[in-house]
Design an enzyme around this catalytic site. Structure first.
Site, PDB file in Angstrom:
ATOM      1  N   HIS A 148       0.819  -1.214   0.000  1.00 29.12           N
ATOM      2  CA  HIS A 148       0.000   0.000   0.000  1.00 29.12           C
ATOM      3  C   HIS A 148       0.853   1.265   0.000  1.00 29.12           C
ATOM      4  O   HIS A 148       0.398   2.325  -0.416  1.00 29.12           O
ATOM      5  CB  HIS A 148      -0.917   0.030   1.226  1.00 29.12           C
ATOM      6  CG  HIS A 148      -1.837  -1.151   1.307  1.00 29.12           C
ATOM      7  ND1 HIS A 148      -2.860  -1.366   0.412  1.00 29.12           N
ATOM      8  CD2 HIS A 148      -1.873  -2.194   2.178  1.00 29.12           C
ATOM      9  CE1 HIS A 148      -3.498  -2.483   0.725  1.00 29.12           C
ATOM     10  NE2 HIS A 148      -2.918  -3.010   1.792  1.00 29.12           N
ATOM     11  N   HIS A 161       5.663   6.370   6.905  1.00 30.20           N
ATOM     12  CA  HIS A 161       5.335   5.944   5.552  1.00 30.20           C
ATOM     13  C   HIS A 161       4.827   7.145   4.754  1.00 30.20           C
ATOM     14  O   HIS A 161       4.701   8.249   5.292  1.00 30.20           O
ATOM     15  CB  HIS A 161       4.283   4.828   5.586  1.00 30.20           C
ATOM     16  CG  HIS A 161       3.003   5.238   6.251  1.00 30.20           C
ATOM     17  ND1 HIS A 161       2.770   5.064   7.596  1.00 30.20           N
ATOM     18  CD2 HIS A 161       1.900   5.849   5.766  1.00 30.20           C
ATOM     19  CE1 HIS A 161       1.574   5.527   7.902  1.00 30.20           C
ATOM     20  NE2 HIS A 161       1.027   6.018   6.804  1.00 30.20           N
ATOM     21  N   HIS A 197       2.260   8.991   1.516  1.00 27.93           N
ATOM     22  CA  HIS A 197       1.069   9.014   0.671  1.00 27.93           C
ATOM     23  C   HIS A 197       1.241  10.092  -0.398  1.00 27.93           C
ATOM     24  O   HIS A 197       1.782  11.172  -0.122  1.00 27.93           O
ATOM     25  CB  HIS A 197      -0.185   9.342   1.493  1.00 27.93           C
ATOM     26  CG  HIS A 197      -0.505   8.344   2.548  1.00 27.93           C
ATOM     27  ND1 HIS A 197      -1.257   7.209   2.321  1.00 27.93           N
ATOM     28  CD2 HIS A 197      -0.172   8.302   3.866  1.00 27.93           C
ATOM     29  CE1 HIS A 197      -1.369   6.514   3.445  1.00 27.93           C
ATOM     30  NE2 HIS A 197      -0.719   7.154   4.393  1.00 27.93           N
ATOM     31  N   HIS A 208       3.763  10.253   7.114  1.00 22.66           N
ATOM     32  CA  HIS A 208       3.076  10.046   8.394  1.00 22.66           C
ATOM     33  C   HIS A 208       4.031   9.341   9.344  1.00 22.66           C
ATOM     34  O   HIS A 208       4.431   8.198   9.100  1.00 22.66           O
ATOM     35  CB  HIS A 208       1.811   9.212   8.199  1.00 22.66           C
ATOM     36  CG  HIS A 208       0.701   9.957   7.549  1.00 22.66           C
ATOM     37  ND1 HIS A 208      -0.442   9.324   7.065  1.00 22.66           N
ATOM     38  CD2 HIS A 208       0.520  11.284   7.310  1.00 22.66           C
ATOM     39  CE1 HIS A 208      -1.250  10.241   6.557  1.00 22.66           C
ATOM     40  NE2 HIS A 208      -0.681  11.430   6.695  1.00 22.66           N
ATOM     41  N   THR A 265      -5.796   6.398   8.586  1.00 22.34           N
ATOM     42  CA  THR A 265      -6.323   6.725   7.256  1.00 22.34           C
ATOM     43  C   THR A 265      -6.397   5.490   6.356  1.00 22.34           C
ATOM     44  O   THR A 265      -6.670   5.610   5.165  1.00 22.34           O
ATOM     45  CB  THR A 265      -5.472   7.808   6.573  1.00 22.34           C
ATOM     46  OG1 THR A 265      -4.159   7.291   6.294  1.00 22.34           O
ATOM     47  CG2 THR A 265      -5.361   9.054   7.442  1.00 22.34           C
ATOM     48  N   THR A 266      -6.143   4.319   6.919  1.00 20.84           N
ATOM     49  CA  THR A 266      -6.282   3.054   6.207  1.00 20.84           C
ATOM     50  C   THR A 266      -7.093   2.100   7.077  1.00 20.84           C
ATOM     51  O   THR A 266      -7.193   2.293   8.289  1.00 20.84           O
ATOM     52  CB  THR A 266      -4.900   2.425   5.917  1.00 20.84           C
ATOM     53  OG1 THR A 266      -4.213   2.203   7.151  1.00 20.84           O
ATOM     54  CG2 THR A 266      -4.055   3.326   5.027  1.00 20.84           C
TER      55      THR A 266
END
Length: 249
Positions: A88, A113, A115, A132, A199-200
């Site tokens: 992801h 990680h 995005h 994040h 957020t996942t």
């Protein structure tokens, strides 16, 4: 003999079915398993659709209501890390990377990680990338620092990470050298803070969010290296639902 073979085959099928059933459901950012369908993929993901304090959000600065009582405290140190392509995003897991302190509660850095584009928006504006930084307290509570990136000069702190990104989901390797996560933060500690969620999936709530006001730089080449793996991996902004957003220092 035939009976034994048939029994063994049936046992294998049952084991495979059980193993597959125990795996978390596949989710994506688009299509039939995309963001608008997360809540229906698994019972544990229901809060993705029903939650009232979901992340990310669009921070409307005119509605920011006040200032937090205490400034955040950060204490990071150079650490070796593992770089993981988890299917992801690209996730970096430093060993003993440091801590974040908010209102007297200490949270240890677990991982960070990326995005693209940024999940968080400020007055409707998004950025090409966000990191994040996920921290966890001794009681299991989560606090996340969001660092926004604008396109510009190469980011020196990210060079050891982006020098060799794991190409395929499931790939991982030890990062060359060390990384000091503090070097990812902007010089100013001014931020927006609020209570939100992951957020996942499973979109768990009661996460303390700290969104840094000042963006930092990432080069076009660094951004392109990440987007070669993940062109878009951002959840759309969620309803604020009257949540209080404060200014932090």
């Amino acid at each position: 003999m035939k009976t034994r073979i048939a029994t063994a085959a049936l046992g294998t099928l049952l084991f495979t079915a059980f193993a597959n059933a125990s795996e978390p459901p596949h989710w994506t950012y688009q299509g039939k398993t995309g963001t608008s369908h997360w809540a229906g993929l698994e019972a544990d993901y229901a809060v993705c659709g029903t939650g009232q304090r979901q992340s990310p959000i669009n921070i409307e600065t005119r509605k920011v209501t006040g200032t937090t009582a205490q400034p955040i405290g950060v204490s990071y140190a150079p650490a070796r890390a593992e770089v993981i392509n988890n299917g992801h995003t690209v996730q970096v897991e430093p060993a003993n990377g440091g801590t974040l302190t908010i209102d007297g509660v200490e949270y240890k850095l677990a991982q960070f990680h990326f995005h693209t584009p940024s999940e968080e928006r400020i007055d409707g504006k998004s950025y090409p990338l966000v990191a994040h930084l996920v921290h966890k307290s001794a009681e299991g509570k989560l606090a996340v620092i969001a660092v926004l990136f604008r396109t510009g000069k190469s980011n020196a702190a990210l060079r050891p990470v982006f020098a060799s990104l794991p190409a395929r989901a499931g790939d991982k390797h030890a990062m060359g050298g060390t990384i000091n996560v503090g070097d990812l933060l902007p010089g100013s500690r001014d931020n927006y803070t609020f209570i939100g969620s992951l957020t996942t999936p499973p979109c768990s709530e009661d996460v303390r969010w700290v969104v840094m006001k000042t963006p930092v730089s990432v080069s076009s080449a660094q951004l392109a290296a990440f987007r070669k793996l993940y062109r878009m991996n951002a959840r759309p902004v969620q309803a604020v639902n009257g949540r209080e957003v404060l200014v932090g220092r």
